[in-house]
Design an enzyme around this catalytic site. Structure first.
Site, PDB file in Angstrom:
ATOM      1  N   ASN A 215     -79.840  55.855  51.688  1.00  0.00           N
ATOM      2  CA  ASN A 215     -81.263  56.052  51.956  1.00  0.00           C
ATOM      3  C   ASN A 215     -82.047  55.841  50.659  1.00  0.00           C
ATOM      4  O   ASN A 215     -81.816  56.525  49.670  1.00  0.00           O
ATOM      5  CB  ASN A 215     -81.505  57.468  52.487  1.00  0.00           C
ATOM      6  CG  ASN A 215     -82.962  57.713  52.841  1.00  0.00           C
ATOM      7  OD1 ASN A 215     -83.716  56.780  53.120  1.00  0.00           O
ATOM      8  ND2 ASN A 215     -83.352  58.978  52.839  1.00  0.00           N
TER       9      ASN A 215
ATOM     10  N   LEU B 250     -73.464  62.566  49.563  1.00  0.00           N
ATOM     11  CA  LEU B 250     -73.960  62.730  48.194  1.00  0.00           C
ATOM     12  C   LEU B 250     -75.443  63.083  48.270  1.00  0.00           C
ATOM     13  O   LEU B 250     -76.277  62.232  48.598  1.00  0.00           O
ATOM     14  CB  LEU B 250     -73.753  61.443  47.392  1.00  0.00           C
ATOM     15  CG  LEU B 250     -72.302  60.962  47.239  1.00  0.00           C
ATOM     16  CD1 LEU B 250     -72.256  59.630  46.491  1.00  0.00           C
ATOM     17  CD2 LEU B 250     -71.442  62.002  46.518  1.00  0.00           C
TER      18      LEU B 250
ATOM     19  N   ILE C 199     -75.440  58.377  51.008  1.00  0.00           N
ATOM     20  CA  ILE C 199     -76.126  58.622  49.727  1.00  0.00           C
ATOM     21  C   ILE C 199     -77.582  58.950  50.029  1.00  0.00           C
ATOM     22  O   ILE C 199     -78.326  58.125  50.572  1.00  0.00           O
ATOM     23  CB  ILE C 199     -76.040  57.403  48.792  1.00  0.00           C
ATOM     24  CG1 ILE C 199     -74.579  56.967  48.592  1.00  0.00           C
ATOM     25  CG2 ILE C 199     -76.693  57.715  47.447  1.00  0.00           C
ATOM     26  CD1 ILE C 199     -74.425  55.670  47.808  1.00  0.00           C
ATOM     27  N   ASP C 200     -77.982  60.166  49.672  1.00  0.00           N
ATOM     28  CA  ASP C 200     -79.330  60.654  49.998  1.00  0.00           C
ATOM     29  C   ASP C 200     -79.818  61.525  48.832  1.00  0.00           C
ATOM     30  O   ASP C 200     -79.973  62.733  48.968  1.00  0.00           O
ATOM     31  CB  ASP C 200     -79.278  61.435  51.316  1.00  0.00           C
ATOM     32  CG  ASP C 200     -80.657  61.781  51.836  1.00  0.00           C
ATOM     33  OD1 ASP C 200     -81.566  60.950  51.695  1.00  0.00           O
ATOM     34  OD2 ASP C 200     -80.824  62.893  52.384  1.00  0.00           O
ATOM     35  N   ILE C 201     -80.031  60.891  47.692  1.00  0.00           N
ATOM     36  CA  ILE C 201     -80.297  61.612  46.445  1.00  0.00           C
ATOM     37  C   ILE C 201     -81.708  61.302  45.946  1.00  0.00           C
ATOM     38  O   ILE C 201     -82.030  60.150  45.651  1.00  0.00           O
ATOM     39  CB  ILE C 201     -79.268  61.239  45.359  1.00  0.00           C
ATOM     40  CG1 ILE C 201     -77.861  61.647  45.804  1.00  0.00           C
ATOM     41  CG2 ILE C 201     -79.624  61.893  44.030  1.00  0.00           C
ATOM     42  CD1 ILE C 201     -76.764  61.203  44.865  1.00  0.00           C
TER      43      ILE C 201
END
Length: 221
Positions: free
Chosen positions: A176, A73, A142-144
């Site tokens: 993250n 993501l 998850i890196d948004i």
């Protein structure tokens, strides 16, 4: 390439574009490698790649090699995809969800993301995708970020529970996060405390960069 050589002395910007979603996006030669940055932070390669590599190493490369399907993501330039495919030699499927089509165009043009055959890119909002998908995943990364900001929905219980429901048994979430003040520290600890401890174990990794904190969730049941 002369730009690559000189980049060990001084960063050399080779591309700059204003994006509706990400404001300013820049591609720069820095210390002999191409990196993708927003106005105020590194988006792909450089320090971000080191951070996510550290998280993947904590999960274990051997465990990752046995996985069938990984969900990412927030793709940006795709540095974590390169780590999975080139360094870990992961052979399974990767689905990348990215809201910013300009970002994917840059990732294709400068980082050859479109040449990775096992990668499927979906242009969509991560929140919407997580609600719609029927798949189960071995690992959800998850890196948004929107520059240095993280959308509030990422920390809401409804979203975190939905993400965890998409995990296979013994699956992992690698999240993250960015810590810029004490309120962010409180937010992360509240997030950890709300994870269902009967089904999931969670931990924060010691920081290797000042402003990034990785959270790992494992489905133990």
């Amino acid at each position: 390439m002369i730009q690559k050589i000189f980049s060990y002395l001084i960063p050399i910007k080779i591309f700059k574009k204003k994006s509706a979603r990400s404001k300013m996006i820049e591609v720069t030669w820095a210390n002999g490698e191409l990196v993708l940055d927003s106005e105020n932070t590194n988006y792909s390669y450089g320090s971000l790649q080191r951070i996510l590599r550290y998280g993947l190493r904590n999960i274990g490369y051997k465990a990752i090699l046995d996985m069938d399907h990984i969900l990412l993501l927030g793709v940006a330039g795709g540095s974590v995809v390169k780590t999975l495919v080139d360094e870990i030699e992961y052979k399974g499927k990767i689905t990348g969800v990215e809201i910013d089509s300009d970002m994917i165009q840059i990732a294709n043009d400068y980082f050859n993301l479109n040449k990775i055959k096992q990668l499927e890119i979906i242009i969509d909002d991560a929140f919407e995708f997580v609600l719609k998908t029927k798949n189960q995943y071995d690992l959800i990364i998850i890196d948004i970020f929107e520059d240095t900001k993280m959308p509030n929905f990422l920390f809401e219980r409804f979203f975190s529970e939905r993400v965890c429901s998409l995990l296979k048994d013994q699956g992992f979430v690698l999240f993250n996060t960015m810590i810029l003040d004490e309120a962010h520290n409180v937010r992360n600890r509240k997030y950890i405390a709300e994870i269902n401890s009967k089904l999931f174990s969670s931990k924060m990794l010691p920081r290797i960069e000042d402003h990034n904190e990785l959270i790992i969730i494992e489905k133990v049941a």
